[in-house]
Design an enzyme around this catalytic site. Structure first.
Site, PDB file in Angstrom:
ATOM      1  N   TYR A  54      -0.873  -0.513   9.763  1.00  0.00           N
ATOM      2  CA  TYR A  54      -1.306  -1.816   9.025  1.00  0.00           C
ATOM      3  C   TYR A  54      -0.034  -1.284   8.164  1.00  0.00           C
ATOM      4  O   TYR A  54       0.431  -2.251   7.596  1.00  0.00           O
ATOM      5  CB  TYR A  54      -2.127  -0.729   8.191  1.00  0.00           C
ATOM      6  CG  TYR A  54      -2.365  -0.851   6.881  1.00  0.00           C
ATOM      7  CD1 TYR A  54      -3.088  -2.461   6.430  1.00  0.00           C
ATOM      8  CD2 TYR A  54      -2.049  -0.489   6.336  1.00  0.00           C
ATOM      9  CE1 TYR A  54      -3.484  -2.815   5.364  1.00  0.00           C
ATOM     10  CE2 TYR A  54      -2.860  -1.095   4.229  1.00  0.00           C
ATOM     11  CZ  TYR A  54      -3.211  -2.279   3.826  1.00  0.00           C
ATOM     12  OH  TYR A  54      -3.306  -3.100   3.153  1.00  0.00           O
ATOM     13  N   HIS A  67     -13.263   2.999   2.776  1.00  0.00           N
ATOM     14  CA  HIS A  67     -12.453   3.841   2.014  1.00  0.00           C
ATOM     15  C   HIS A  67     -13.280   5.317   1.531  1.00  0.00           C
ATOM     16  O   HIS A  67     -14.448   5.023   1.424  1.00  0.00           O
ATOM     17  CB  HIS A  67     -11.411   3.101   0.695  1.00  0.00           C
ATOM     18  CG  HIS A  67     -10.574   2.416   1.243  1.00  0.00           C
ATOM     19  ND1 HIS A  67     -10.008   1.641   1.388  1.00  0.00           N
ATOM     20  CD2 HIS A  67      -9.015   2.454   2.714  1.00  0.00           C
ATOM     21  CE1 HIS A  67      -9.190   1.121   2.110  1.00  0.00           C
ATOM     22  NE2 HIS A  67      -8.846   2.001   2.705  1.00  0.00           N
ATOM     23  N   SER A  81       0.772  -0.817  -0.118  1.00  0.00           N
ATOM     24  CA  SER A  81       0.231  -0.049   0.308  1.00  0.00           C
ATOM     25  C   SER A  81       0.912   0.961  -0.231  1.00  0.00           C
ATOM     26  O   SER A  81       1.641   0.712   0.212  1.00  0.00           O
ATOM     27  CB  SER A  81      -0.761   0.121   0.880  1.00  0.00           C
ATOM     28  OG  SER A  81      -1.671   1.822   0.965  1.00  0.00           O
ATOM     29  N   SER A  82       0.455   2.634  -0.473  1.00  0.00           N
ATOM     30  CA  SER A  82       1.131   3.309  -0.809  1.00  0.00           C
ATOM     31  C   SER A  82       1.022   3.821   0.691  1.00  0.00           C
ATOM     32  O   SER A  82       2.109   5.284   0.701  1.00  0.00           O
ATOM     33  CB  SER A  82       0.101   4.359  -1.405  1.00  0.00           C
ATOM     34  OG  SER A  82      -1.488   4.513  -0.863  1.00  0.00           O
ATOM     35  N   CYS A  83       0.626   3.744   1.308  1.00  0.00           N
ATOM     36  CA  CYS A  83       0.719   4.173   2.870  1.00  0.00           C
ATOM     37  C   CYS A  83       1.808   3.932   3.342  1.00  0.00           C
ATOM     38  O   CYS A  83       2.010   3.815   4.990  1.00  0.00           O
ATOM     39  CB  CYS A  83      -0.477   4.226   4.082  1.00  0.00           C
ATOM     40  SG  CYS A  83      -0.590   2.175   4.286  1.00  0.00           S
ATOM     41  N   LYS A  86       2.694  -4.034   6.367  1.00  0.00           N
ATOM     42  CA  LYS A  86       2.930  -4.151   4.541  1.00  0.00           C
ATOM     43  C   LYS A  86       4.240  -4.006   4.423  1.00  0.00           C
ATOM     44  O   LYS A  86       4.934  -5.093   3.787  1.00  0.00           O
ATOM     45  CB  LYS A  86       2.341  -2.809   4.220  1.00  0.00           C
ATOM     46  CG  LYS A  86       0.828  -2.978   3.986  1.00  0.00           C
ATOM     47  CD  LYS A  86       0.566  -4.934   3.071  1.00  0.00           C
ATOM     48  CE  LYS A  86      -1.051  -4.802   3.125  1.00  0.00           C
ATOM     49  NZ  LYS A  86      -1.311  -5.897   2.180  1.00  0.00           N
TER      50      LYS A  86
HETATM   51  O1  GFB Z   1      -9.523   6.438   2.050  1.00  0.00           O
HETATM   52  P1  GFB Z   1      -9.742   6.601   2.885  1.00  0.00           P
HETATM   53  O2  GFB Z   1     -10.539   6.338   4.383  1.00  0.00           O
HETATM   54  O3  GFB Z   1      -7.802   6.645   3.587  1.00  0.00           O
HETATM   55  O4  GFB Z   1      -9.592   8.525   3.385  1.00  0.00           O
HETATM   56  P2  GFB Z   1      -6.396   6.965   3.269  1.00  0.00           P
HETATM   57  C1  GFB Z   1      -8.588   9.531   2.623  1.00  0.00           C
HETATM   58  C2  GFB Z   1      -9.554  10.632   2.786  1.00  0.00           C
HETATM   59  O5  GFB Z   1     -10.518  10.997   2.054  1.00  0.00           O
HETATM   60  C3  GFB Z   1      -9.326  11.270   4.205  1.00  0.00           C
HETATM   61  C4  GFB Z   1     -11.420  11.496   3.516  1.00  0.00           C
HETATM   62  O6  GFB Z   1      -8.311  12.584   4.317  1.00  0.00           O
HETATM   63  C5  GFB Z   1     -10.526  10.909   4.570  1.00  0.00           C
HETATM   64  O7  GFB Z   1     -10.478  12.484   5.979  1.00  0.00           O
HETATM   65  N1  GFB Z   1     -12.792  11.344   3.614  1.00  0.00           N
HETATM   66  C6  GFB Z   1     -14.002  12.425   3.967  1.00  0.00           C
HETATM   67  C7  GFB Z   1     -13.383  10.223   4.238  1.00  0.00           C
HETATM   68  N2  GFB Z   1     -14.652  11.556   3.867  1.00  0.00           N
HETATM   69  C8  GFB Z   1     -15.074  10.322   4.139  1.00  0.00           C
HETATM   70  C9  GFB Z   1     -15.711   9.157   3.927  1.00  0.00           C
HETATM   71  O8  GFB Z   1     -16.699   9.840   4.271  1.00  0.00           O
HETATM   72  N3  GFB Z   1     -14.765   8.469   4.600  1.00  0.00           N
HETATM   73  C10 GFB Z   1     -13.860   7.399   4.863  1.00  0.00           C
HETATM   74  N4  GFB Z   1     -12.795   6.301   4.851  1.00  0.00           N
HETATM   75  N5  GFB Z   1     -13.187   9.193   4.264  1.00  0.00           N
HETATM   76  C11 GFB Z   1      -5.992   4.945   3.598  1.00  0.00           C
HETATM   77  C12 GFB Z   1      -5.431   3.985   5.207  1.00  0.00           C
HETATM   78  O9  GFB Z   1      -5.896   6.572   4.050  1.00  0.00           O
HETATM   79  O10 GFB Z   1      -5.675   3.892   2.647  1.00  0.00           O
HETATM   80  C13 GFB Z   1      -4.845   1.789   4.787  1.00  0.00           C
HETATM   81  O11 GFB Z   1      -6.166   4.180   5.830  1.00  0.00           O
HETATM   82  C14 GFB Z   1      -4.503   1.983   3.402  1.00  0.00           C
HETATM   83  O12 GFB Z   1      -3.673   2.484   5.367  1.00  0.00           O
HETATM   84  C15 GFB Z   1      -5.558   3.101   2.643  1.00  0.00           C
HETATM   85  O13 GFB Z   1      -3.094   2.945   3.067  1.00  0.00           O
HETATM   86  C16 GFB Z   1      -5.084   2.317   1.035  1.00  0.00           C
HETATM   87  O14 GFB Z   1      -6.558   7.608   2.371  1.00  0.00           O
HETATM   88  O15 GFB Z   1      -6.214   8.313   4.780  1.00  0.00           O
END
Ligand code: GFB
Length: 313
Positions: A139, A182, A110-112, A143
């Site tokens: 996580y 996500h 993952s890119s994280c 990875k």
């Molecule tokens: O996709 P996401 O949950 O994960 O959130 P990450 C991306 C961005 O979208 C964050 C915003 O800045 C969230 O605050 N966001 C806005 C939301 N509204 C929402 C919502 O309703 N739901 C969600 N989920 N986000 C994950 C990592 O990071 O990405 C994992 O935690 C992994 O480890 C994955 O790398 C690909 O991009 O921040």
């Protein structure tokens, strides 16, 4: 290509977003000997069962797409599950593959894994050069352990285990649970429900300012098979589009796709996560692969799949 239609390929995690796309892509390429198990048939955190499975099934190729995954909130709330389950799955599957003579394995990262404040776009060499993003540190560490297992095995045992690092993925078959998903599936569901119920406002998390890069999962599967089957590279490789946008811009695009015309507001009490994670894809391009699906078209196909009820709600 040294593999043929009947090569025995174990796809771990075949029901997930990535695993299911990889199975579709393998079938499209004519592979007819895919070995799959649901998590209730084979618990990959149980080393003895994984060992017995490899002894019986003898896969020639392994694609490790099984993992405990989730969005920003799930990662923040359940770090113990993320680190323990993922390290157990990786360790069991990778060790069994080695023990049973598999020469080629694909590990999905993952890119994280890259530092929170990385120079952008992120090159593979930036791994382990600075601290990680706190919302997904557990996580990311799991990875990183997985990709290091592959590197160590290649060095010590002359295998060709390949670790790829995809950017944020989306597409048919995603998780639409608003607590654990996500951002893209969350936006699709929130806008769809608001449109259906005529709700004038949708609340999203964070500030809307973080930048993310999104790759359609069938492109990701195509890249994985290209790297694994058509090249013999073992180098850590980023998989992305090379293009990012803010969460606010992403939300506007998803709202247009869904046909929602109400107001979008951001709840700043939720975290943003890392400010930007745009992958440098020059290694992937130099190996001969490029993403094909635009975000607009990918979102249209994903929303169509959502409407067909493919979502696991
Ligand atoms: O996709 P996401 O949950 O994960 O959130 P990450 C991306 C961005 O979208 C964050 C915003 O800045 C969230 O605050 N966001 C806005 C939301 N509204 C929402 C919502 O309703 N739901 C969600 N989920 N986000 C994950 C990592 O990071 O990405 C994992 O935690 C992994 O480890 C994955 O790398 C690909 O991009 O921040």
């Amino acid at each position: 290509m040294k593999y043929h239609a009947h090569t025995r390929i174990f796809v771990a995690g075949h029901r997930g977003l990535v695993g299911s796309a990889i199975c579709r892509a393998l079938e499209k390429r004519g592979f007819d000997n895919l070995i799959v198990r649901t998590s209730s048939e084979l618990d990959l955190t149980d080393g003895a069962r994984v060992e017995a499975f490899f002894r019986t099934e003898k896969p020639e190729l392994v694609i490790l797409a099984a993992a405990k995954v989730g969005g920003i909130q799930a990662n923040s709330l359940y770090p113990a599950d993320f680190i323990l389950n993922n390290i157990a799955i990786e360790s069991n599957v990778i060790q069994a593959a080695l023990r049973h003579g598999c020469d080629r394995l694909l590990f999905l990262g993952s890119s994280c894994i890259y530092p929170r404040m990385c120079p952008q776009p992120i090159r593979e060499e930036y791994l382990l050069t600075a601290p990680l993003e706190s919302t997904n540190e557990a996580y990311a560490l799991a990875k990183i352990a997985g990709l290091k297992m592959c590197e160590a095995i290649n060095r010590q045992h002359a295998k060709h285990y390949l670790a790829v690092m995809p950017t944020n993925l989306y597409g048919p078959g995603d998780n639409y649970d608003l607590e654990t998903s996500h951002v893209i599936p969350a936006l699709i569901r929130k806008f769809h429900e608001a449109k259906t119920n005529r709700v004038p406002q949708v609340v999203l998390w964070g500030t809307g300012n973080p930048r993310r890069e999104f790759l359609y999962v069938d492109d990701m599967a195509d890249a994985c098979l290209y790297l694994m089957l058509d090249t013999d590279t073992c180098a850590l490789t980023n998989i992305g589009t090379g293009i990012d946008l803010t969460i606010r811009e992403t939300a506007e695009l998803v709202a247009q796709t869904v046909g929602y015309e109400g107001e979008i507001v951001f709840d700043h009490t939720h975290p943003d996560g890392t400010p930007q994670k745009l992958l440098d894809v020059s290694r992937l391009s130099s190996l001969g692969w490029k993403a094909r699906t635009s975000l607009r078209h990918g979102l249209e196909m994903t929303y169509a799949a959502f409407l067909k009820g493919e979502a696991r709600m």
